[in-house]
Design a protein around this motif. Structure first.
Motif, PDB file in Angstrom:
ATOM      1  N   TYR A   1       0.826  -1.212   0.000  1.00 11.31           N
ATOM      2  CA  TYR A   1       0.000   0.000   0.000  1.00 11.31           C
ATOM      3  C   TYR A   1       0.865   1.270   0.000  1.00 11.31           C
ATOM      4  O   TYR A   1       0.548   2.249  -0.672  1.00 11.31           O
ATOM      5  CB  TYR A   1      -0.921  -0.012   1.219  1.00 11.31           C
ATOM      6  CG  TYR A   1      -1.923   1.124   1.229  1.00 11.31           C
ATOM      7  CD1 TYR A   1      -3.127   1.013   0.545  1.00 11.31           C
ATOM      8  CD2 TYR A   1      -1.664   2.308   1.905  1.00 11.31           C
ATOM      9  CE1 TYR A   1      -4.049   2.044   0.540  1.00 11.31           C
ATOM     10  CE2 TYR A   1      -2.571   3.344   1.906  1.00 11.31           C
ATOM     11  CZ  TYR A   1      -3.765   3.208   1.222  1.00 11.31           C
ATOM     12  OH  TYR A   1      -4.668   4.235   1.214  1.00 11.31           O
TER      13      TYR A   1
ATOM     14  N   GLN B   1       2.084   1.777  -3.354  1.00 14.97           N
ATOM     15  CA  GLN B   1       0.937   2.148  -4.191  1.00 14.97           C
ATOM     16  C   GLN B   1       0.644   3.644  -4.106  1.00 14.97           C
ATOM     17  O   GLN B   1       0.295   4.284  -5.106  1.00 14.97           O
ATOM     18  CB  GLN B   1      -0.278   1.347  -3.717  1.00 14.97           C
ATOM     19  CG  GLN B   1      -1.595   1.688  -4.381  1.00 14.97           C
ATOM     20  CD  GLN B   1      -2.726   0.906  -3.735  1.00 14.97           C
ATOM     21  OE1 GLN B   1      -2.588  -0.259  -3.369  1.00 14.97           O
ATOM     22  NE2 GLN B   1      -3.868   1.555  -3.569  1.00 14.97           N
ATOM     23  N   GLN B   2       0.805   4.216  -2.918  1.00 14.71           N
ATOM     24  CA  GLN B   2       0.486   5.632  -2.724  1.00 14.71           C
ATOM     25  C   GLN B   2       1.562   6.577  -3.266  1.00 14.71           C
ATOM     26  O   GLN B   2       1.349   7.786  -3.325  1.00 14.71           O
ATOM     27  CB  GLN B   2       0.286   5.932  -1.231  1.00 14.71           C
ATOM     28  CG  GLN B   2      -0.904   5.221  -0.616  1.00 14.71           C
ATOM     29  CD  GLN B   2      -2.194   5.491  -1.366  1.00 14.71           C
ATOM     30  OE1 GLN B   2      -2.586   6.631  -1.542  1.00 14.71           O
ATOM     31  NE2 GLN B   2      -2.854   4.438  -1.823  1.00 14.71           N
ATOM     32  N   SER B   3       2.709   6.048  -3.665  1.00 17.35           N
ATOM     33  CA  SER B   3       3.813   6.919  -4.080  1.00 17.35           C
ATOM     34  C   SER B   3       4.082   6.896  -5.586  1.00 17.35           C
ATOM     35  O   SER B   3       5.051   7.485  -6.052  1.00 17.35           O
ATOM     36  CB  SER B   3       5.096   6.500  -3.344  1.00 17.35           C
ATOM     37  OG  SER B   3       5.489   5.191  -3.724  1.00 17.35           O
TER      38      SER B   3
ATOM     39  N   ASN C   1       2.509   6.822  -9.906  1.00 19.20           N
ATOM     40  CA  ASN C   1       1.512   7.478 -10.757  1.00 19.20           C
ATOM     41  C   ASN C   1       0.245   6.628 -10.853  1.00 19.20           C
ATOM     42  O   ASN C   1       0.252   5.441 -10.498  1.00 19.20           O
ATOM     43  CB  ASN C   1       2.091   7.750 -12.151  1.00 19.20           C
ATOM     44  CG  ASN C   1       2.486   6.468 -12.871  1.00 19.20           C
ATOM     45  OD1 ASN C   1       1.696   5.544 -12.999  1.00 19.20           O
ATOM     46  ND2 ASN C   1       3.731   6.414 -13.346  1.00 19.20           N
ATOM     47  N   PRO C   2      -0.877   7.211 -11.340  1.00 19.03           N
ATOM     48  CA  PRO C   2      -2.163   6.500 -11.356  1.00 19.03           C
ATOM     49  C   PRO C   2      -2.140   5.150 -12.062  1.00 19.03           C
ATOM     50  O   PRO C   2      -2.797   4.202 -11.618  1.00 19.03           O
ATOM     51  CB  PRO C   2      -3.095   7.490 -12.075  1.00 19.03           C
ATOM     52  CG  PRO C   2      -2.504   8.832 -11.775  1.00 19.03           C
ATOM     53  CD  PRO C   2      -1.022   8.617 -11.765  1.00 19.03           C
TER      54      PRO C   2
ATOM     55  N   LYS D   1      -0.401   2.757  -9.873  1.00 24.84           N
ATOM     56  CA  LYS D   1      -1.209   2.604  -8.664  1.00 24.84           C
ATOM     57  C   LYS D   1      -2.258   1.515  -8.863  1.00 24.84           C
ATOM     58  O   LYS D   1      -2.492   0.686  -7.973  1.00 24.84           O
ATOM     59  CB  LYS D   1      -1.885   3.928  -8.314  1.00 24.84           C
ATOM     60  CG  LYS D   1      -2.682   3.882  -7.014  1.00 24.84           C
ATOM     61  CD  LYS D   1      -3.243   5.248  -6.655  1.00 24.84           C
ATOM     62  CE  LYS D   1      -2.133   6.188  -6.225  1.00 24.84           C
ATOM     63  NZ  LYS D   1      -2.663   7.449  -5.668  1.00 24.84           N
ATOM     64  N   ASN D   2      -2.890   1.492 -10.038  1.00 27.63           N
ATOM     65  CA  ASN D   2      -3.889   0.461 -10.328  1.00 27.63           C
ATOM     66  C   ASN D   2      -3.260  -0.932 -10.365  1.00 27.63           C
ATOM     67  O   ASN D   2      -3.875  -1.916  -9.942  1.00 27.63           O
ATOM     68  CB  ASN D   2      -4.583   0.752 -11.656  1.00 27.63           C
ATOM     69  CG  ASN D   2      -5.490   1.962 -11.578  1.00 27.63           C
ATOM     70  OD1 ASN D   2      -6.034   2.258 -10.510  1.00 27.63           O
ATOM     71  ND2 ASN D   2      -5.667   2.663 -12.693  1.00 27.63           N
TER      72      ASN D   2
END
Length: 459
Positions: free
Chosen positions: A380, A383-385, A387-388, A391-392
């Motif tokens: 996680y 995931q938060q650091s 790009n979109p 992230k997916n």
């Protein structure tokens, strides 16, 4: 009723049939609670007597004696030594439960289709501990308390009949959910969110029907799947001949099948608490307010099966016990001004393991769950650091990771013995242990440069 022939016809033992009849009987018992005369005292008496009667009919006279040991220990400590009553009750009530686990070895009975009173004793243990701790918290200053402590603390000692009614109300000690004595008292006395308002009295019937339909579906699916995925397969010679993916898929299906039994049980207990009115948790803020019944909710079926992260699992599985563990173990191990870490997580999962019983499978499962959650947190944070698009991808990885490790880990919870657990884990090369450990190590080496603090807090 001819218990033996009926039990044979539906494929359960006589003790299990007796328990199921009493368990379903908690629903009419909860329904009639609202009609009991005599004010709060009459309702407390009704809660205590019906709870004791259901226990007697289900387990026999000795079960009620077992239940009253931790109940009297807790109440006695609150009367005699309020300053330490929470700690005293935690140690003695949990110790008594562990002793019963060892003496009855109830896990073996549950595996073989039997049942005893130990499961109900587990729920009562949590209730009496929370009551004593909340009474202990009533001595503390506001600045020393968290919000949950301020909400649940007890300023004065409940009367004995209030206390016994709380422990046994609506047969909720059979399988939960666990609730706070402050909420029980407010409900019985018609105060707090149960006080009369311009929004009227919430009707429990729609939510009760929904819970009963869910229970019927869950039991039907469990009865259909369970003969196809027996736990004995893990030590069967044919299982050893299977390939890696087939073994892994069987572990998934065995865990998937077992969960529907718990979904059924918790759906019935949810129905009994909802129909009594105790399950009410307030109104929505919509233009046309709708009653919420989350106080009775113990599982979110879709939330478990499609959890996007292992961190979500305590929020959707055995919800009220997870809340109890957070309020009375996890949060209280965190020193003021400091953040929780892996120690608090591992200690909380260890308490949960001991509460379930002293089988190696339980211990391994809850240590595994601590590793699983810590590994999911590492994913996680990455995931938060990113790009979109990435992230997916990380979201999908976290979902697949949770699916794999949860169903691998829960084998220990189901088979209980050390040999069977290690045999099943070893058959897939301990993949569900290795991956979380690798993620935890990498999470401490590859730290994201810019992770959102809000997301970290949520995790």
């Amino acid at each position: 009723m001819d218990m033996e022939s009926t039990a044979t016809a539906i494929g359960v033992s006589v003790p299990v049939l007796r328990f199921l009849l009493c368990f379903v009987g908690t629903i009419p018992v909860g329904f009639f609670h609202r009609f009991i005369p005599g004010g709060p005292t009459g309702k407390h008496l009704y809660a205590a007597l019906t709870g004791a009667l259901l226990s007697y009919l289900s387990f026999g006279f000795s079960s009620n004696l077992h239940f009253f040991v931790p109940m009297l220990v807790s109440y006695g400590s609150m009367v005699l030594y309020r300053k330490r009553c929470g700690l005293i009750t935690f140690v003695l009530a949990m110790g008594y439960l562990i002793g019963c686990h060892v003496y009855y070895m109830s896990g073996d009975a549950w595996k073989e289709g039997g049942i005893d009173a130990t499961g109900a004793l587990m729920v009562i243990t949590l209730k009496v501990i929370s009551c004593a701790i909340n009474y202990n918290d009533g001595l503390l200053k506001d600045e020393d308390l968290r919000e949950s402590q301020k909400k649940n603390r007890l300023i004065k000692l409940p009367s004995l009949i209030e206390y016994v009614g709380f422990c046994l109300c609506c047969g909720s000690h059979f399988a939960g959910p666990v609730y706070e004595i402050k909420d029980y008292l407010d409900w019985t006395e018609g105060t707090g969110i149960w006080a009369k308002s311009e929004k009227g009295t919430p009707s429990p019937f729609g939510a009760t029907l929904k819970a009963l339909l869910q229970a019927g579906f869950c039991m039907g699916l469990y009865l259909y799947l369970s003969p196809q995925y027996p736990l004995s397969k893990f030590t069967d010679p044919t299982y050893k001949e299977w390939g890696f993916l087939k073994k892994l898929s069987y572990q998934y299906m065995a865990g998937f099948t077992a969960r529907w039994k718990y979904y059924f049980i918790w759906s019935i207990s949810e129905a009994s608490i909802i129909i009594s009115g105790l399950g009410f948790s307030g109104w929505t803020n919509l233009p046309s307010p709708v009653a919420r019944w989350e106080r009775a909710k113990n599982v979110d079926v879709l939330g478990v099966e499609f959890a996007k992260s292992s961190v979500e699992l305590p929020l959707v599985w055995n919800i009220q016990v997870s809340t109890w563990l957070r309020h009375y173990v996890y949060d209280r191990l965190v020193q003021k001004g400091k953040k929780a870490g892996f120690f608090q997580l591992l200690a909380t999962q260890t308490v949960s393991a001991v509460w379930h019983g002293l089988y190696p499978g339980y211990m391994i499962f809850f240590v595994q769950s601590a590793l699983m959650i810590a590994g999911s947190r590492a994913i996680y944070r990455w995931q938060q650091s990113v790009n979109p698009t990435l992230k997916n991808i990380f979201m999908l990885l976290n979902f697949l990771y949770t699916l794999l490790v949860l169903n691998y880990s829960c084998v220990g919870f189901m088979v209980l013995s050390l040999h069977e657990t290690l045999t099943a884990y070893g058959s897939v090369y301990y993949i569900g242990t290795v991956i979380p450990v690798v993620l935890i190590v990498l999470g401490n080496i590859i730290k994201p440069k810019s992770a959102k603090s809000k997301a970290r807090k949520e995790q």
